[in-house]
Write a protein that holds these residues in place. Structure first.
Motif, PDB file in Angstrom:
ATOM      1  N   LEU A   8       0.835  -1.198   0.000  1.00  0.00           N
ATOM      2  CA  LEU A   8       0.000   0.000   0.000  1.00  0.00           C
ATOM      3  C   LEU A   8       0.867   1.245   0.000  1.00  0.00           C
ATOM      4  O   LEU A   8       0.371   2.366  -0.110  1.00  0.00           O
ATOM      5  CB  LEU A   8      -0.926  -0.019   1.229  1.00  0.00           C
ATOM      6  N   CYS A   9       2.189   1.055   0.158  1.00  0.00           N
ATOM      7  CA  CYS A   9       3.144   2.164   0.053  1.00  0.00           C
ATOM      8  C   CYS A   9       4.483   1.558  -0.330  1.00  0.00           C
ATOM      9  O   CYS A   9       4.623   0.337  -0.379  1.00  0.00           O
ATOM     10  CB  CYS A   9       3.260   2.915   1.388  1.00  0.00           C
ATOM     11  N   GLU A  10       5.455   2.443  -0.601  1.00  0.00           N
ATOM     12  CA  GLU A  10       6.799   1.954  -0.931  1.00  0.00           C
ATOM     13  C   GLU A  10       7.449   1.359   0.316  1.00  0.00           C
ATOM     14  O   GLU A  10       7.054   1.665   1.446  1.00  0.00           O
ATOM     15  CB  GLU A  10       7.660   3.112  -1.462  1.00  0.00           C
ATOM     16  N   GLU A  11       8.473   0.547   0.079  1.00  0.00           N
ATOM     17  CA  GLU A  11       9.190  -0.096   1.176  1.00  0.00           C
ATOM     18  C   GLU A  11       9.737   0.945   2.163  1.00  0.00           C
ATOM     19  O   GLU A  11      10.359   1.922   1.749  1.00  0.00           O
ATOM     20  CB  GLU A  11      10.350  -0.901   0.569  1.00  0.00           C
ATOM     21  N   GLY A  12       9.468   0.717   3.433  1.00  0.00           N
ATOM     22  CA  GLY A  12      10.015   1.609   4.466  1.00  0.00           C
ATOM     23  C   GLY A  12       9.239   2.896   4.668  1.00  0.00           C
ATOM     24  O   GLY A  12       9.636   3.731   5.471  1.00  0.00           O
ATOM     25  N   GLU A  13       8.122   3.067   3.946  1.00  0.00           N
ATOM     26  CA  GLU A  13       7.389   4.336   4.036  1.00  0.00           C
ATOM     27  C   GLU A  13       6.075   4.227   4.803  1.00  0.00           C
ATOM     28  O   GLU A  13       5.233   5.127   4.731  1.00  0.00           O
ATOM     29  CB  GLU A  13       7.149   4.897   2.624  1.00  0.00           C
ATOM     30  N   GLY A  14       5.902   3.127   5.531  1.00  0.00           N
ATOM     31  CA  GLY A  14       4.664   2.917   6.278  1.00  0.00           C
ATOM     32  C   GLY A  14       4.331   4.053   7.219  1.00  0.00           C
ATOM     33  O   GLY A  14       3.171   4.461   7.332  1.00  0.00           O
ATOM     34  N   GLY A  15       5.356   4.576   7.891  1.00  0.00           N
ATOM     35  CA  GLY A  15       5.138   5.647   8.864  1.00  0.00           C
ATOM     36  C   GLY A  15       4.479   6.878   8.251  1.00  0.00           C
ATOM     37  O   GLY A  15       3.692   7.563   8.902  1.00  0.00           O
ATOM     38  N   HIS A  16       4.780   7.136   6.970  1.00  0.00           N
ATOM     39  CA  HIS A  16       4.217   8.333   6.326  1.00  0.00           C
ATOM     40  C   HIS A  16       2.704   8.218   6.144  1.00  0.00           C
ATOM     41  O   HIS A  16       1.995   9.215   6.167  1.00  0.00           O
ATOM     42  CB  HIS A  16       4.873   8.576   4.962  1.00  0.00           C
ATOM     43  N   LEU A  17       2.210   6.986   5.919  1.00  0.00           N
ATOM     44  CA  LEU A  17       0.773   6.814   5.697  1.00  0.00           C
ATOM     45  C   LEU A  17      -0.029   7.274   6.907  1.00  0.00           C
ATOM     46  O   LEU A  17      -1.079   7.915   6.763  1.00  0.00           O
ATOM     47  CB  LEU A  17       0.436   5.346   5.375  1.00  0.00           C
ATOM     48  N   ILE A  18       0.466   6.946   8.078  1.00  0.00           N
ATOM     49  CA  ILE A  18      -0.278   7.362   9.274  1.00  0.00           C
ATOM     50  C   ILE A  18      -0.036   8.850   9.542  1.00  0.00           C
ATOM     51  O   ILE A  18      -0.947   9.572   9.944  1.00  0.00           O
ATOM     52  CB  ILE A  18       0.042   6.459  10.496  1.00  0.00           C
ATOM     53  N   ASP A  19       1.190   9.326   9.277  1.00  0.00           N
ATOM     54  CA  ASP A  19       1.475  10.758   9.469  1.00  0.00           C
ATOM     55  C   ASP A  19       0.581  11.621   8.592  1.00  0.00           C
ATOM     56  O   ASP A  19       0.170  12.714   8.980  1.00  0.00           O
ATOM     57  CB  ASP A  19       2.938  11.065   9.144  1.00  0.00           C
ATOM     58  N   GLN A  20       0.306  11.150   7.370  1.00  0.00           N
ATOM     59  CA  GLN A  20      -0.513  11.939   6.438  1.00  0.00           C
ATOM     60  C   GLN A  20      -2.009  11.627   6.572  1.00  0.00           C
ATOM     61  O   GLN A  20      -2.807  12.019   5.714  1.00  0.00           O
ATOM     62  CB  GLN A  20      -0.036  11.685   4.998  1.00  0.00           C
ATOM     63  N   ASN A  21      -2.367  10.888   7.625  1.00  0.00           N
ATOM     64  CA  ASN A  21      -3.782  10.583   7.925  1.00  0.00           C
ATOM     65  C   ASN A  21      -4.469   9.778   6.825  1.00  0.00           C
ATOM     66  O   ASN A  21      -5.698   9.756   6.742  1.00  0.00           O
ATOM     67  CB  ASN A  21      -4.589  11.862   8.191  1.00  0.00           C
ATOM     68  N   ILE A  22      -3.690   9.128   5.965  1.00  0.00           N
ATOM     69  CA  ILE A  22      -4.261   8.395   4.835  1.00  0.00           C
ATOM     70  C   ILE A  22      -5.095   7.210   5.296  1.00  0.00           C
ATOM     71  O   ILE A  22      -6.120   6.889   4.696  1.00  0.00           O
ATOM     72  CB  ILE A  22      -3.117   7.957   3.884  1.00  0.00           C
ATOM     73  N   THR A  23      -4.676   6.570   6.413  1.00  0.00           N
ATOM     74  CA  THR A  23      -5.372   5.360   6.860  1.00  0.00           C
ATOM     75  C   THR A  23      -6.442   5.643   7.919  1.00  0.00           C
ATOM     76  O   THR A  23      -7.016   4.726   8.487  1.00  0.00           O
ATOM     77  CB  THR A  23      -4.364   4.326   7.389  1.00  0.00           C
ATOM     78  N   GLU A  24      -6.678   6.921   8.181  1.00  0.00           N
ATOM     79  CA  GLU A  24      -7.790   7.288   9.068  1.00  0.00           C
ATOM     80  C   GLU A  24      -9.117   6.935   8.386  1.00  0.00           C
ATOM     81  O   GLU A  24      -9.176   6.777   7.171  1.00  0.00           O
ATOM     82  CB  GLU A  24      -7.773   8.802   9.350  1.00  0.00           C
ATOM     83  N   ARG A  25     -10.185   6.876   9.170  1.00  0.00           N
ATOM     84  CA  ARG A  25     -11.482   6.510   8.606  1.00  0.00           C
ATOM     85  C   ARG A  25     -11.907   7.501   7.508  1.00  0.00           C
ATOM     86  O   ARG A  25     -12.519   7.112   6.527  1.00  0.00           O
ATOM     87  CB  ARG A  25     -12.535   6.422   9.710  1.00  0.00           C
ATOM     88  N   ASN A  26     -11.549   8.770   7.684  1.00  0.00           N
ATOM     89  CA  ASN A  26     -11.899   9.763   6.656  1.00  0.00           C
ATOM     90  C   ASN A  26     -10.735  10.028   5.695  1.00  0.00           C
ATOM     91  O   ASN A  26     -10.764  10.982   4.922  1.00  0.00           O
ATOM     92  CB  ASN A  26     -12.363  11.069   7.312  1.00  0.00           C
ATOM     93  N   GLY A  27      -9.709   9.198   5.735  1.00  0.00           N
ATOM     94  CA  GLY A  27      -8.572   9.344   4.826  1.00  0.00           C
ATOM     95  C   GLY A  27      -8.852   8.680   3.488  1.00  0.00           C
ATOM     96  O   GLY A  27      -9.931   8.118   3.274  1.00  0.00           O
TER      97      GLY A  27
END
Ligand SMILES: [Zn+2]
Lengths: 401, 195
Positions: free
Chosen positions: A310-329
């Protein structure tokens, strides 16, 4: 291979303990709920699959014998599946194979788990004895005597991931906990109703570094059930079946010296690749609308972002930082609340996650409902440092819609 | 008969609390004090027939377990305080924990003596442990890449300050003076700088 649909679901709430129910009574409640939902009778079921993890939790070796009996299924083909935390996902995979192969047109897949009957008399509480029951999953000769817990087994991977990629940070992990607790607060079957702040998570007691109390999933009791049908059967008995369009599994090396590295979960990568290939998905982030990822720990949800591509290798932290995986993301993850908020009734968990995607696709997710999602992913993992993974792609509409 | 009235006219037999506690405590292998504490509310009078009833229980199996083809590792450990690995000559690959058969080529491995040094590949500090290690936390659990092997071993690292543990830190095996033929017979400690 025949197409397979989910034509009904049922579940109990997830709770720390059902003092008033045994494991087979919990299973009965979930099964009855699913039969009502699918508008079938238990006698219509042609075969059964039971996902039950730990015999020590149930105080019963081969507990599936007594579930099958209690559900009035005598004589029907049946098997019990146990792949640790991935038991629920594996049970669905086994049920899928029964139907896809033509062995059955209507199969019940039921996961159930107790755990809080385990009791440490010296400490006067359940959890140390629950952890002890789980610890026998570790290699008894070389690993179990170190005292490594399930949390420690995943913490070792998260520390290696941090060393390699600089994330997940403590704050990113706390954000996952806040998100999943927030989603659980809107889920009527969820164990936790807590709404937390980042400070609550980051000040909670350390369990296994770097995981604090609220980075961990909940021990739960509960049962969840899905009814699987062949295409022909599904079209007869169900107006709006949800299709299993992708399914992939992997069991990696459990002795980590045999793995290429400590910082990714190869089982998840292989299972996801297989599921996407079967579903014809090449850009999962664009082609899927939501996911239930096995958040046994906050850090492992973040690792799952990359391991499920769902993202590039090693970039998991950015998904949560950018609120992408929030319910309204733009890509909601764990709208159920996940294992951290909804709970982890081990054998039932992968089925609970599947039911959440099913409900979202059916528009039945209540206050958690997303705007018309069409395709979702379930990731179900278990064993030492994610030895097992099962990935399931679910879709609504026509099979190829 | 209405459910709630069912036991109304039945003769109630009170369980002998003291005798029950002693019998059960001995049966499941815990102290009578702890059994009494866990069941304190069960004995303060007659309970509703339909309220959940809990019992103390235990599932216990004893073993005389054979290490089979891995016995040399544990004899070397217990009787000599030595760490052995298993080397596959064909693959030029050394395992520790050892295995008699190479999982890569299906050939046989040879026993080799290891120096017992290595570096931390990953670690965690366990604060909340199982009932098997109550009182021994916090403890560091680590994967150590062992020198002269191609493997990592899961082990405990003992340090005065667990927060000083780092990936890449050099460590060496320490063998306990009294050994029982289990991997808990050894643990690792930090080597001094430059070692
Ligand atoms: Zn070899």
């Amino acid at each position: 291979m025949r197409r397979v649909a989910i034509v009904g679901v049922g579940t109990t709430p997830f709770k720390p303990r059902f003092i008033d129910k045994t494991y087979f009574e919990l299973a009965f409640d979930a099964a009855k709920d699913a039969f009502t939902d699918a508008e079938i009778k238990h006698t219509d079921v042609e075969s059964t699959v039971y996902g039950i993890y730990n015999d020590l939790f149930e105080r019963q070796v081969q507990p599936d014998l007594y579930v099958h009996d209690y559900l009035g299924m005598g004589g029907k083909p049946s098997m019990r599946v146990n792949t640790g935390g991935a038991t629920g996902g594996s049970a669905i995979r086994a049920g899928f194979m029964e139907v896809a192969s033509g062995q059955s047109d209507l199969t019940m897949v039921l996961g159930v788990e107790k755990c809080s009957d385990c009791f440490d008399y010296r400490m006067g509480q359940s959890s140390p004895e629950v952890l002890k029951s789980i610890s026998y999953t570790a290699d008894m000769t070389y690993e179990q005597p170190t005292g490594r817990t399930a949390a420690a087994s995943f913490a070792l991977a998260v520390i290696a991931h941090q060393k390699k990629y600089g994330n997940p940070t403590a704050e990113q992990m706390a954000k996952v906990s806040v998100k999943n607790h927030g989603n659980a607060a809107l889920n009527p079957i969820a164990q936790s109703g807590k709404v937390l702040t980042l400070e609550d998570v980051m000040n909670s007691p350390m369990i296994a570094y770097p995981f604090r109390f609220y980075d961990n999933c909940l021990y739960s009791e509960g049962s969840s059930c899905v009814i699987l049908a062949s295409e022909e059967k599904a079209k007869k008995i169900c107006k709006n079946p949800i299709w299993i369009t992708g399914l992939g599994a992997s069991l990696d090396y459990a002795i980590l010296g045999n793995r290429e590295n400590l910082y990714t979960f190869e089982a998840s990568r292989q299972a996801a690749k297989r599921a996407y290939k079967m579903a014809g998905i090449t850009k999962p982030r664009q082609e899927l609308d939501l996911a239930e990822l096995h958040d046994a720990f906050t850090g492992t949800e973040i690792m799952a972002y990359q391991d499920c591509f769902l993202c590039e290798e090693g970039e998991g932290g950015h998904l949560i930082d950018q609120n992408i995986t929030e319910r309204n993301g733009s890509f909601p993850v764990n709208t159920s609340g996940g294992l951290i908020g909804c709970g982890h009734a081990v054998g039932a968990t992968g089925i609970m996650q599947t039911i959440e995607i099913y409900n979202q696709l059916q528009g039945r997710a209540g206050r958690r409902q997303l705007d018309d999602p069409r395709r979702g992913l379930v990731q179900s993992i278990g064993g030492i440092a994610c030895a097992w993974t099962v990935c399931i792609v679910l879709a609504k509409g026509g099979y190829n819609a | 008969m209405h459910k709630k009235d069912m036991a109304k006219d039945w003769q109630f037999t009170q369980t002998d609390k003291t005798k029950w506690i002693e019998t059960e405590a001995s049966r499941i292998g815990v102290t009578p004090f702890d059994v009494e504490k866990a069941f304190s509310s069960e004995f303060d009078g007659k309970k509703d027939l339909f309220s959940p009833l809990e019992i103390p229980d235990v599932m216990k199996v004893t073993y005389k377990y054979t290490y089979g083809g891995q016995s040399a590792f544990f004899r070397a450990l217990r009787d000599y305080g030595k760490l052995l690995g298993a080397k596959c000559e064909a693959c030029d690959f050394t395992y520790c924990p050892p295995r008699k058969n190479c999982s890569r080529c299906y050939g046989e491995t040879q026993w080799v003596e290891l120096p017992g040094t290595g570096k931390i590949a990953s670690y965690t500090t366990i604060y909340k442990g199982t009932s098997l290690i109550t009182g021994k936390t916090p403890c560091i659990c680590a994967y150590v890449s062992l020198d002269e092997t191609d493997f990592v071993v899961l082990t405990n690292v003992e340090m005065d300050d667990p927060s000083k543990a780092k990936v890449g830190m050099r460590v060496k095996a320490v063998f306990k003076p009294e050994r029982t033929g289990r991997v808990s017979d050894f643990y690792f400690t930090a080597m001094s700088e430059g070692a």
